[in-house]
Design a protein around this motif. Structure first.
Motif, PDB file in Angstrom:
ATOM      1  N   VAL A 190      -5.146 -14.127  23.101  1.00 55.53           N
ATOM      2  CA  VAL A 190      -6.332 -13.651  23.830  1.00 55.53           C
ATOM      3  C   VAL A 190      -7.604 -14.015  23.052  1.00 55.53           C
ATOM      4  O   VAL A 190      -8.587 -14.478  23.630  1.00 55.53           O
ATOM      5  N   SER A 191      -7.562 -13.857  21.725  1.00 56.59           N
ATOM      6  CA  SER A 191      -8.742 -14.191  20.909  1.00 56.59           C
ATOM      7  C   SER A 191      -9.092 -15.657  21.049  1.00 56.59           C
ATOM      8  O   SER A 191     -10.269 -16.020  21.187  1.00 56.59           O
ATOM      9  N   GLN A 192      -8.086 -16.496  21.005  1.00 53.66           N
ATOM     10  CA  GLN A 192      -8.337 -17.945  21.057  1.00 53.66           C
ATOM     11  C   GLN A 192      -9.044 -18.315  22.369  1.00 53.66           C
ATOM     12  O   GLN A 192     -10.029 -19.051  22.369  1.00 53.66           O
ATOM     13  N   ARG A 193      -8.542 -17.756  23.458  1.00 51.06           N
ATOM     14  CA  ARG A 193      -9.143 -18.077  24.766  1.00 51.06           C
ATOM     15  C   ARG A 193     -10.568 -17.531  24.894  1.00 51.06           C
ATOM     16  O   ARG A 193     -11.494 -18.239  25.320  1.00 51.06           O
ATOM     17  N   ALA A 205      -6.582 -15.385  33.666  1.00 49.92           N
ATOM     18  CA  ALA A 205      -7.264 -14.088  33.812  1.00 49.92           C
ATOM     19  C   ALA A 205      -8.663 -14.131  33.206  1.00 49.92           C
ATOM     20  O   ALA A 205      -9.618 -13.631  33.814  1.00 49.92           O
ATOM     21  N   ILE A 206      -8.798 -14.731  32.033  1.00 51.88           N
ATOM     22  CA  ILE A 206     -10.128 -14.760  31.395  1.00 51.88           C
ATOM     23  C   ILE A 206     -11.089 -15.620  32.233  1.00 51.88           C
ATOM     24  O   ILE A 206     -12.262 -15.277  32.402  1.00 51.88           O
ATOM     25  N   GLU A 217     -15.952 -13.553  37.819  1.00 46.21           N
ATOM     26  CA  GLU A 217     -16.206 -12.351  38.624  1.00 46.21           C
ATOM     27  C   GLU A 217     -17.104 -11.313  37.939  1.00 46.21           C
ATOM     28  O   GLU A 217     -17.843 -10.598  38.606  1.00 46.21           O
ATOM     29  N   VAL A 218     -16.972 -11.189  36.629  1.00 42.41           N
ATOM     30  CA  VAL A 218     -17.757 -10.168  35.918  1.00 42.41           C
ATOM     31  C   VAL A 218     -18.792 -10.829  35.005  1.00 42.41           C
ATOM     32  O   VAL A 218     -19.960 -10.465  35.002  1.00 42.41           O
ATOM     33  N   GLY A 219     -18.342 -11.799  34.258  1.00 39.38           N
ATOM     34  CA  GLY A 219     -19.246 -12.499  33.331  1.00 39.38           C
ATOM     35  C   GLY A 219     -18.514 -12.845  32.045  1.00 39.38           C
ATOM     36  O   GLY A 219     -17.327 -12.531  31.887  1.00 39.38           O
ATOM     37  N   GLU A 220     -19.212 -13.481  31.124  1.00 36.57           N
ATOM     38  CA  GLU A 220     -18.591 -13.919  29.863  1.00 36.57           C
ATOM     39  C   GLU A 220     -18.472 -12.753  28.890  1.00 36.57           C
ATOM     40  O   GLU A 220     -19.360 -11.907  28.796  1.00 36.57           O
ATOM     41  N   ILE A 221     -17.358 -12.743  28.217  1.00 34.64           N
ATOM     42  CA  ILE A 221     -17.028 -11.590  27.375  1.00 34.64           C
ATOM     43  C   ILE A 221     -17.755 -11.660  26.032  1.00 34.64           C
ATOM     44  O   ILE A 221     -17.690 -12.679  25.333  1.00 34.64           O
ATOM     45  N   ASP A 222     -18.444 -10.564  25.697  1.00 35.18           N
ATOM     46  CA  ASP A 222     -19.161 -10.479  24.419  1.00 35.18           C
ATOM     47  C   ASP A 222     -18.324  -9.763  23.374  1.00 35.18           C
ATOM     48  O   ASP A 222     -18.477  -9.999  22.175  1.00 35.18           O
ATOM     49  N   VAL A 245     -14.357  -4.172  31.117  1.00 42.59           N
ATOM     50  CA  VAL A 245     -13.231  -4.855  31.752  1.00 42.59           C
ATOM     51  C   VAL A 245     -11.976  -4.339  31.056  1.00 42.59           C
ATOM     52  O   VAL A 245     -11.904  -4.328  29.822  1.00 42.59           O
ATOM     53  N   ILE A 246     -11.010  -3.880  31.864  1.00 42.72           N
ATOM     54  CA  ILE A 246      -9.787  -3.347  31.244  1.00 42.72           C
ATOM     55  C   ILE A 246      -8.568  -4.162  31.673  1.00 42.72           C
ATOM     56  O   ILE A 246      -8.456  -4.607  32.801  1.00 42.72           O
ATOM     57  N   ASN A 247      -7.673  -4.331  30.729  1.00 41.71           N
ATOM     58  CA  ASN A 247      -6.402  -5.014  31.005  1.00 41.71           C
ATOM     59  C   ASN A 247      -5.269  -3.991  30.916  1.00 41.71           C
ATOM     60  O   ASN A 247      -5.324  -3.037  30.135  1.00 41.71           O
ATOM     61  N   GLY A 248      -4.252  -4.234  31.745  1.00 47.38           N
ATOM     62  CA  GLY A 248      -3.032  -3.453  31.670  1.00 47.38           C
ATOM     63  C   GLY A 248      -1.927  -4.303  32.246  1.00 47.38           C
ATOM     64  O   GLY A 248      -2.168  -5.442  32.670  1.00 47.38           O
TER      65      GLY A 248
END
Ligand code: GCO
Length: 261
Positions: free
Chosen positions: A124-127, A76-77, A83-88, A37-40
């Motif tokens: 971003v880390s906190q979320r 966004a998260i 849509e994609v899944g939980e971030i590891d 997953v990429i952010n910009g």
């Protein structure tokens, strides 16, 4: 036992991954098996980035959002999780630099750099960590800098923010270890990217200075970061926490050498 560098089945979010070091690290994670997953923040850059990933047969799930806006990050998260899944794996790479002498630096510009380079990784880390806590596992990788350790003329805000990011890394590592979340950093040395283009031009005194100041005798290639990011994202680093790995061709190890030596 063979060390486990496997990323198959893992979802990795890399912020600021439309170009430069972020893109190189994102590609390394994807090539190692991670779903990417990429952010910009710029739609046109995002489009060309998706094509660049596709060139290497990587599907990059694109999400445009402002990493410094807590509400936008939360939305966004949540969307990524649906849509994609939980971030590891989270790589806090998005950043900016201003090269202005400290005596002339506008405090508002200083604040903007700290906002993007230090407060945004926190937001971003906190979320993302809220979900990692629930899952009792996660990897957070903060992209630090030589300026996490060293000063340099004209980069006061950047150095203050990147030094802060190093300490944020240690602090989050301390607080979240009990949830099986490892928070580490990568400190790139001087790399040939768009960000360093203005100080890398032939004949620029800084270009020769850096080559001379780096024991490896060259600028870093973005691909030089692949090993470190894969290591910190994978189970191989499960007992590594709060560390900054400097990928710098040896810069921090040395006082430097006289010209011509
Ligand atoms: C500068 C450079 C650095 C690098 C890098 C060094 O002006 O000194 O741009 O800030 O980008 O972060 O590690």
């Amino acid at each position: 036992m063979k060390p486990n560098f496997e990323l198959n089945g893992k979802i990795a979010l890399v912020t600021g991954a439309t170009h430069g070091l972020g893109m190189a690290m994102a590609k390394a994670l994807a090539h190692q098996g991670a779903t990417l997953v990429i952010n910009g923040h710029t739609p046109s850059k995002m489009e060309s980035a998706i094509a660049a990933y596709a060139d290497e047969e990587i599907i990059a799930h694109p999400y445009i959002f402002d990493v410094s806006d807590a509400k936008a990050v939360d939305a966004a998260i949540t969307k990524i999780e649906q849509e994609v899944g939980e971030i590891d794996v989270l790589v806090n790479n998005a950043g900016m630099i201003q090269r202005v002498p400290a005596l002339e630096m506008d405090p508002d510009d200083f604040r903007k750099v700290v906002d993007i380079d230090l407060i945004s990784p926190f937001i971003v880390s906190q979320r993302v960590a809220k979900t990692m806590v629930k899952n009792n596992q996660g990897k957070i990788i903060n992209i630090c800098s030589m300026m996490s350790e060293l000063g340099r003329n004209t980069v006061s805000a950047y150095a203050a923010a990147k030094g802060g990011l190093k300490m944020l890394t240690r602090n989050l590592a301390t607080e979240w270890a009990k949830y099986n979340i490892q928070v580490n950093g990568i400190g790139p040395g001087y790399f040939a990217t768009e960000q360093t283009a203005p100080i890398r031009v032939d004949g620029h005194p800084f270009n020769d200075f850096i080559v001379n100041r780096t024991p490896a005798g060259r600028w870093g290639d973005p691909d030089d970061l692949g090993g470190a990011v894969v290591f910190l994202a994978s189970p191989a680093s499960d007992f590594v926490n709060g560390q900054i790995i400097y990928v710098d061709g040896g810069i921090l190890a040395t006082i430097g050498k006289p010209q011509g030596e």
